[in-house]
Design a protein around this motif. Structure first.
Motif, PDB file in Angstrom:
ATOM      1  N   THR A 111      10.386 -77.459 -13.033  1.00 43.41           N
ATOM      2  CA  THR A 111      10.364 -76.770 -11.870  1.00 43.41           C
ATOM      3  C   THR A 111      11.475 -76.950 -10.990  1.00 43.41           C
ATOM      4  O   THR A 111      12.009 -78.199 -11.161  1.00 43.41           O
ATOM      5  N   GLY A 112      11.611 -76.314  -9.863  1.00 44.07           N
ATOM      6  CA  GLY A 112      12.554 -76.557  -8.816  1.00 44.07           C
ATOM      7  C   GLY A 112      14.184 -76.408  -9.106  1.00 44.07           C
ATOM      8  O   GLY A 112      14.322 -75.677 -10.151  1.00 44.07           O
ATOM      9  N   ARG A 113      14.737 -76.520  -8.226  1.00 39.77           N
ATOM     10  CA  ARG A 113      16.028 -76.450  -8.310  1.00 39.77           C
ATOM     11  C   ARG A 113      16.673 -77.200  -9.510  1.00 39.77           C
ATOM     12  O   ARG A 113      16.106 -78.024  -9.870  1.00 39.77           O
ATOM     13  N   GLY A 114      17.657 -76.712  -9.922  1.00 42.92           N
ATOM     14  CA  GLY A 114      18.350 -77.357 -10.827  1.00 42.92           C
ATOM     15  C   GLY A 114      18.135 -76.854 -12.212  1.00 42.92           C
ATOM     16  O   GLY A 114      18.438 -77.294 -13.336  1.00 42.92           O
ATOM     17  N   LEU A 115      17.060 -76.010 -12.163  1.00 43.26           N
ATOM     18  CA  LEU A 115      16.389 -75.638 -13.490  1.00 43.26           C
ATOM     19  C   LEU A 115      17.336 -74.583 -14.319  1.00 43.26           C
ATOM     20  O   LEU A 115      17.538 -74.729 -15.567  1.00 43.26           O
ATOM     21  N   LYS A 140      23.623 -83.853 -11.484  1.00 42.14           N
ATOM     22  CA  LYS A 140      22.926 -85.268 -11.615  1.00 42.14           C
ATOM     23  C   LYS A 140      21.500 -84.726 -11.641  1.00 42.14           C
ATOM     24  O   LYS A 140      20.588 -85.403 -12.463  1.00 42.14           O
ATOM     25  N   VAL A 141      20.851 -84.053 -10.784  1.00 40.97           N
ATOM     26  CA  VAL A 141      19.464 -83.700 -10.860  1.00 40.97           C
ATOM     27  C   VAL A 141      19.225 -82.902 -12.217  1.00 40.97           C
ATOM     28  O   VAL A 141      18.243 -83.226 -12.523  1.00 40.97           O
TER      29      VAL A 141
END
Length: 582
Positions: free
Chosen positions: A425-429, A413-414
């Motif tokens: 940026t960030g998680r889910g990249l 989902k992210v």
DNA sequence: TGCGGCTATTG
DNA sequence: CACAATAGCCGCAG
């Protein structure tokens, strides 16, 4: 009165007008009205009660009324007339040309290929009385340079049936040109359909503003009291409540100079004194530190109460909740960006706690219907990504996407939301990269929008709304800033392409529910981007719920006739807004 | 007094 | 903590 109405119907029929055909309208109470048909027949009608005439024409002929803007719709709704269909020149202009400004002179210039910058200004001399003194100036509404004359465009002229008919004639010609323009957009085959629903939504907005949202004043006060105490009777009592709330926070603070909790800078200094160092004092940041010190928790609680006191408190009720327990705000059919609806008076940002004060009238229920995962489904539709469309077959499309990517649902989902918002940026990249290979068509669609935005190239949504990307900002101070600005435009474009298309589908749905719901005495009382609240007689609650579902499929087919993507809605009939599982 | 910044609320 | 909106208060510039 039926006589006057019947004569007008007769005249319109002679002019070749049938049900659903365009009839331009300008109306002035007490004076009369002017009509114009595509055959360019201008019909001036001198009549005391123009609305009664229009009511008759509406019932017998039901044309598509061409209006310069929602102003006319509001005029009609105020007078008790609700028409089924219209062509709202201002709304269509916003679709065609982007942005929000859509005065008659702009719409006129656009369809005649004249630059907006060359529109003659209406100076201070164009006051009502002065326009009259100009005498001959009102004879010719179109200037030699092709622009609409400021005297006419300004609307300051005093109405006569002949002038109203001329004004309607101009509207009729603009509508015809707009229709041609929209019909000629090669990549937006649904633009004319969208123009019609955008127009219908202007009628809906006029009705929403007049009707308001049914509420229970007692419950609303109860909720507010839960945060800030009972309604203060005097200014002193209000001040006492305020300082009591402040004191409750400051007793956790080290002694020293008085701190103004309403000042973010002072709050940040205060936090530093207790050893909490933060770049800003936003709630999501403080949330993680809630248990670091009692002061942090106290500040967060204070903020909630302060919001209630200042924005959604007793003053808000007094200002916006009518004697008839209806909450009223100003509605707009589209914002200046991607085209979502907007509302004032807190109708679009009411704290969730207050939803239990939104109560259907006796003998009525709300049918609440909200679209599930509208943005990724819309992305699948507008991009034509077959793999994503297959995922949309599921009630919860993030589940198949997660399986496809080999990640858990939350990560999927992210990643999907991140792709649509332009997250880098960030998680889910990592999941974002997997999206590229799993759904290349959809991702390319987003990438294309992103690049257009970065380059400052205008683009259109699936339904035809122009998203102006012109670099209309001050020059960047540095290379770094210029890059950041371009990236921001890219993210904006990427999102607007999806959000805008979702808004179009939503409005086709709303217009369909408005049209079909009338037979059951059901009326939309709130639109919230992906959610409809319909007020309906209790005995028709279930029927209206089924209707909302049927209208969704009708709307989706109207908006995107290939039916390649499944759209889903969660629908329930409830007495209070808060009763929905949400 | 007007406006940008910060904050919170919603989707 | 990305995209959009409305809205209130603070602090600063004019």
């Amino acid at each position: 009165m039926g006589g006057a109405g019947a004569a007008v119907v007769e005249e319109l029929r002679r002019s070749g007008v049938a049900r659903g055909d365009l009839v331009a309208l300008a109306v002035a109470p007490g004076v009369g009205l002017g009509l114009a048909t595509p055959a360019r027949r201008a019909i001036p009608i001198a009549v005391e009660g123009p609305v009664a005439v229009l009511d008759h024409v509406e019932r017998v002929l039901r044309p598509r009324w061409v209006l310069w803007s929602k102003d006319t719709a509001e005029q009609l709704v105020q007078a008790g007339l609700r028409v089924a269909a219209c062509w709202d020149i201002a709304a269509v202009h916003r679709l065609l040309a982007g942005g929000w400004r859509a005065e008659p002179a702009r719409a006129w210039a656009e369809v005649h290929g004249l630059a907006a910058e060359t529109i003659p200004k209406t100076g201070p001399l164009d006051l009502f009385s002065h326009a009259e003194q100009l005498g001959g100036a009102l004879d010719e509404p179109v200037r030699r340079d092709g622009h609409l004359s400021p005297e006419w465009a300004g609307g300051g002229w005093s109405a006569t049936p002949d002038r109203l008919a001329r004004w309607a004639e101009l509207a009729s010609s603009v509508a015809a040109l707009q229709l041609g323009r929209l019909g000629g957009l090669p990549d937006q085959p649904r633009a004319v359909t969208v123009a019609r629903s955008e127009s219908a939504v202007e009628l809906l907005c006029a009705e929403l503003s007049v009707d308001g949202l049914p509420m229970d004043c007692g419950v609303a006060e109860e909720v507010i009291a839960g945060f800030i105490g009972p309604r203060p009777r005097t200014e002193d009592e209000a001040a006492a409540q305020r300082s009591r709330r402040d004191a409750e926070v400051l007793r956790h603070a080290p002694p020293g100079a008085p701190v103004d909790l309403r000042s973010p800078g002072q709050v940040r200094s205060l936090l530093r004194q207790i050893g909490v160092e933060v770049p800003d004092t936003r709630a999501w940041r403080l949330e993680a530190l809630r248990h670091a010190h009692p002061l942090v928790d106290a500040i967060l609680t204070w903020r909630k109460a302060e919001r209630m006191a200042t924005t959604f408190g007793y003053a808000w009720l007094d200002e916006n909740l009518g004697e008839d327990n209806r909450l009223r705000g100003a509605w707009s059919g589209c914002d200046g960006a991607a085209g979502r609806m907007t509302a004032s008076a807190g109708l679009h940002n009411m704290p969730a706690d207050l939803r239990r004060a939104v109560l259907a009238e006796p003998g009525h229920v709300f049918v609440r219907a909200d679209l599930g995962q509208i943005e990724p489904r819309v992305l699948a539709a507008v991009s034509g990504d077959e793999a994503l469309a297959r995922a949309a077959m599921a009630d919860d499309m993030y589940a198949p996407v997660a399986r496809q990517l080999g990640v858990d649902r939350a990560t999927a989902k992210v990643a999907v939301l991140g792709a649509m918002y332009g997250q880098t940026t960030g998680r889910g990249l990592q999941a974002l990269h997997r999206l590229e290979s799993a759904y290349p068509v959809a991702m390319a669609y987003l990438e294309r929008a992103d690049r257009a935005g970065q380059a400052g190239h205008d683009l259109r949504t699936y339904g035809g709304r122009l998203l102006p990307m012109g670099a209309s900002s001050p020059p960047a101070a540095s290379e770094h800033e210029a890059r950041g600005r371009a990236a921001a435009r890219g993210r904006y474009a990427r999102n607007a392409a999806v959000q805008g298309a979702a808004a179009e589908l939503f409005k086709v749905w709303a217009a369909t529910v408005r049209a079909r719901g009338a037979q059951l005495g059901a009326g939309i009382v709130l639109c919230l981007h992906d959610e409809l609240l319909v007020h309906a007689p209790v005995e028709h609650g279930d029927a209206v719920a089924r209707l909302a579902e049927a209208c969704l499929h009708e709307a989706a087919h109207r908006w995107a006739p290939d039916d390649s993507v499944r759209f889903v809605a969660d629908i329930s009939a409830i007495p209070r807004w808060s009763d929905a599982k949400g």
